[in-house]
Design an enzyme around this catalytic site. Structure first.
Site, PDB file in Angstrom:
ATOM      1  N   PRO A 227      82.298 -35.872 -27.632  1.00 40.75           N
ATOM      2  CG  PRO A 227      84.073 -34.812 -28.734  1.00 40.75           C
ATOM      3  CD  PRO A 227      83.169 -35.997 -28.822  1.00 40.75           C
ATOM      4  CG  ASP A 228      81.364 -31.149 -23.030  1.00 36.18           C
ATOM      5  OD1 ASP A 228      82.561 -31.020 -23.372  1.00 36.18           O
ATOM      6  OD2 ASP A 228      80.982 -31.017 -21.856  1.00 36.18           O
ATOM      7  CG  PHE A 229      80.394 -27.721 -28.119  1.00 38.35           C
ATOM      8  CD1 PHE A 229      80.898 -27.697 -29.409  1.00 38.35           C
ATOM      9  CD2 PHE A 229      79.146 -28.292 -27.915  1.00 38.35           C
ATOM     10  CE1 PHE A 229      80.188 -28.227 -30.470  1.00 38.35           C
ATOM     11  CE2 PHE A 229      78.417 -28.818 -28.967  1.00 38.35           C
ATOM     12  CZ  PHE A 229      78.940 -28.781 -30.248  1.00 38.35           C
ATOM     13  NE  ARG A 230      80.655 -22.568 -24.850  1.00 37.08           N
ATOM     14  CZ  ARG A 230      79.759 -22.943 -25.773  1.00 37.08           C
ATOM     15  NH1 ARG A 230      79.089 -24.075 -25.629  1.00 37.08           N
ATOM     16  NH2 ARG A 230      79.545 -22.193 -26.838  1.00 37.08           N
TER      17      ARG A 230
ATOM     18  CG  ASN B 180      72.975 -32.254 -27.832  1.00 32.79           C
ATOM     19  OD1 ASN B 180      73.562 -31.217 -27.517  1.00 32.79           O
ATOM     20  ND2 ASN B 180      72.706 -33.207 -26.975  1.00 32.79           N
TER      21      ASN B 180
ATOM     22  CG  ASP C 279      73.888 -36.035 -30.685  1.00 34.48           C
ATOM     23  OD1 ASP C 279      72.633 -36.057 -30.714  1.00 34.48           O
ATOM     24  OD2 ASP C 279      74.538 -35.862 -29.631  1.00 34.48           O
TER      25      ASP C 279
ATOM     26  CG  HIS D  52      71.992 -24.738 -31.514  1.00 36.14           C
ATOM     27  ND1 HIS D  52      72.889 -24.815 -30.467  1.00 36.14           N
ATOM     28  CD2 HIS D  52      71.267 -23.613 -31.287  1.00 36.14           C
ATOM     29  CE1 HIS D  52      72.706 -23.778 -29.648  1.00 36.14           C
ATOM     30  NE2 HIS D  52      71.721 -23.042 -30.112  1.00 36.14           N
TER      31      HIS D  52
HETATM   32  P1  OAD Z   1      78.792 -27.239 -23.603  1.00 33.65           P
HETATM   33  O1  OAD Z   1      80.004 -28.051 -23.902  1.00 33.65           O
HETATM   34  O2  OAD Z   1      78.919 -25.776 -23.615  1.00 33.65           O
HETATM   35  O3  OAD Z   1      78.229 -27.647 -22.167  1.00 33.65           O
HETATM   36  C1  OAD Z   1      78.079 -28.992 -21.775  1.00 33.65           C
HETATM   37  C2  OAD Z   1      77.647 -29.006 -20.314  1.00 33.65           C
HETATM   38  O4  OAD Z   1      77.378 -30.355 -19.953  1.00 33.65           O
HETATM   39  C3  OAD Z   1      78.732 -28.489 -19.367  1.00 33.65           C
HETATM   40  O5  OAD Z   1      78.130 -27.704 -18.366  1.00 33.65           O
HETATM   41  C4  OAD Z   1      79.322 -29.783 -18.765  1.00 33.65           C
HETATM   42  O6  OAD Z   1      79.783 -29.615 -17.443  1.00 33.65           O
HETATM   43  C5  OAD Z   1      78.118 -30.682 -18.787  1.00 33.65           C
HETATM   44  N1  OAD Z   1      78.407 -32.119 -18.893  1.00 33.65           N
HETATM   45  C6  OAD Z   1      79.335 -32.746 -19.658  1.00 33.65           C
HETATM   46  N2  OAD Z   1      79.252 -34.077 -19.511  1.00 33.65           N
HETATM   47  C7  OAD Z   1      78.235 -34.318 -18.631  1.00 33.65           C
HETATM   48  C8  OAD Z   1      77.657 -35.493 -18.056  1.00 33.65           C
HETATM   49  N3  OAD Z   1      78.073 -36.724 -18.370  1.00 33.65           N
HETATM   50  N4  OAD Z   1      76.643 -35.334 -17.176  1.00 33.65           N
HETATM   51  C9  OAD Z   1      76.182 -34.094 -16.849  1.00 33.65           C
HETATM   52  N5  OAD Z   1      76.694 -32.952 -17.354  1.00 33.65           N
HETATM   53  C10 OAD Z   1      77.702 -33.063 -18.233  1.00 33.65           C
HETATM   54  O7  OAD Z   1      77.644 -27.747 -24.592  1.00 33.65           O
HETATM   55  P2  OAD Z   1      76.254 -27.017 -24.933  1.00 33.65           P
HETATM   56  O8  OAD Z   1      75.710 -26.338 -23.751  1.00 33.65           O
HETATM   57  O9  OAD Z   1      75.424 -28.029 -25.610  1.00 33.65           O
HETATM   58  O10 OAD Z   1      76.558 -24.880 -31.022  1.00 33.65           O
HETATM   59  O11 OAD Z   1      76.736 -25.940 -25.983  1.00 33.65           O
HETATM   60  C11 OAD Z   1      75.810 -25.098 -26.599  1.00 33.65           C
HETATM   61  C12 OAD Z   1      76.183 -24.803 -28.039  1.00 33.65           C
HETATM   62  O12 OAD Z   1      77.514 -24.305 -28.113  1.00 33.65           O
HETATM   63  C13 OAD Z   1      76.203 -26.033 -28.919  1.00 33.65           C
HETATM   64  O13 OAD Z   1      74.923 -26.323 -29.435  1.00 33.65           O
HETATM   65  C14 OAD Z   1      77.175 -25.680 -30.011  1.00 33.65           C
HETATM   66  C15 OAD Z   1      78.194 -24.877 -29.248  1.00 33.65           C
HETATM   67  O14 OAD Z   1      78.781 -23.852 -29.953  1.00 33.65           O
HETATM   68  C16 OAD Z   1      76.427 -25.410 -32.268  1.00 33.65           C
HETATM   69  O15 OAD Z   1      76.723 -26.551 -32.548  1.00 33.65           O
HETATM   70  C17 OAD Z   1      75.856 -24.534 -33.294  1.00 33.65           C
END
Ligand code: OAD
Length: 288
Positions: free
Chosen positions: A38-41, A114, A116, A133
């Site tokens: 999963p992503d974060f946001r 990332n 991972d 990170h």
């Molecule tokens: P986010 O979860 O903030 O953002 C992920 C982005 O990817 C969002 O804009 C989604 O819309 C997009 N997305 C998700 N799935 C996708 C897909 N299949 N194709 C294209 N886009 C997609 O994650 P990060 O930006 O990586 O910190 O977050 C930054 C940091 O915040 C992370 O490194 C983490 C967190 O706190 C630490 O782990 C220290």
């Protein structure tokens, strides 16, 4: 804004005609969602929306050092899912595309947020990766900073235990910290950047690679976390910046030569690979 096939074709021509020899890629959690991480946001599927069960004051607390001191369990619950020693995730097509750029000697640098380790798994050379990170590749005591052995870490994560400095032979003998078996009992944390912590030195040392870029690819990041979020702005004014993301983020789209490829990033890079005539090679790289 929607995908402009013509702009993507223009990006492909730019690469094909040898105008992009120093491509800098900036990635986030969105390039690993297709791997099942999963992503974060993201509003419903993101980690921060799904941490309620862990009883956190706020979701970001999972990466907060003072919270970790009080209660390291939520972080280790997450580590159990993500740690490369136990997790079995495969790199995505987006990772494979970056590996392909490297193989074609076009990758100047990959900046990833990332943790991972899928960039390494995809075969991108380590000297072309900046893990901005940090990662799960190493870990140390948060108090005495002593390095903790990888094998012990894998054991702890697999057993759901919180690792502590000390005990039986838990230190790498070659880590430059002597061979003492005694530890301070402090909590052990992977070398992942928590909120409020400085980014690894490599980030600052390699930051200029972004200024040297002749093409920028931003993939799967919300660009919400600084200083990483500022990287795309290091590019020269006339350097094309391509965004592969579900949504519009940061300052992408504000410059004349920005190209927005909104949607799934794997689908976006496949389209670019089609335009480049690299599609078969991309799929082969991904399957390897
Ligand atoms: P986010 O979860 O903030 O953002 C992920 C982005 O990817 C969002 O804009 C989604 O819309 C997009 N997305 C998700 N799935 C996708 C897909 N299949 N194709 C294209 N886009 C997609 O994650 P990060 O930006 O990586 O910190 O977050 C930054 C940091 O915040 C992370 O490194 C983490 C967190 O706190 C630490 O782990 C220290």
């Amino acid at each position: 804004l929607t995908l402009s096939e013509r702009s993507l074709a223009a990006v492909a021509d730019f690469i094909k005609f040898g105008k992009a020899r120093r491509i800098v890629v900036m990635t986030g959690a969105g390039i690993s969602t297709a791997a099942g991480i999963p992503d974060f946001r993201s509003p419903e599927t993101g980690l921060y929306a799904n941490l309620a069960a862990l009883n956190l004051p706020e979701p970001e607390a999972v990466f907060d050092l003072s919270f970790f001191r009080e209660n390291p369990r939520p972080f280790y619950a997450l580590a159990g899912e993500l740690h490369p020693g136990t997790a079995r995730y495969r790199p995505t097509v987006s990772h494979a595309f970056v590996a392909l750029l490297a193989r074609r000697r076009l990758l100047h640098m990959l900046f990833t947020q990332n943790i991972d380790c899928l960039e390494r798994a995809a075969g991108i050379p380590p000297d072309r990766i900046v893990e901005a990170h940090g990662s799960f590749a190493s870990q140390r005591c948060i108090d005495c900073k002593r390095v903790f052995a990888d094998a012990r870490m894998r054991e702890c994560v697999a057993r759901g235990e919180v690792p502590r400095c000390g005990g039986d032979s838990d230190h790498d003998d070659d880590a430059g910290h002597g061979t003492s078996r005694s530890g301070c009992g402090g909590l052990v944390k992977p070398d992942i950047v928590f909120f409020g912590e400085a980014l690894p030195r490599a980030f600052f040392e390699q930051m200029d690679r972004a200024r040297e870029a002749d093409l920028i690819l931003v993939m799967g990041t919300s660009l919400q976390v600084h200083p990483f979020a500022g990287l795309p702005n290091f590019a020269g004014e006339t350097v094309p910046r391509v965004l592969f993301n579900l949504e519009l983020v940061g300052s992408l789209g504000t410059r004349a030569d920005d190209v927005m490829v909104l949607g799934d990033c794997d689908a976006g890079v496949r389209k670019l690979a089609d335009e480049l005539g690299w599609r078969d090679e991309l799929e082969k790289t991904w399957r390897e």
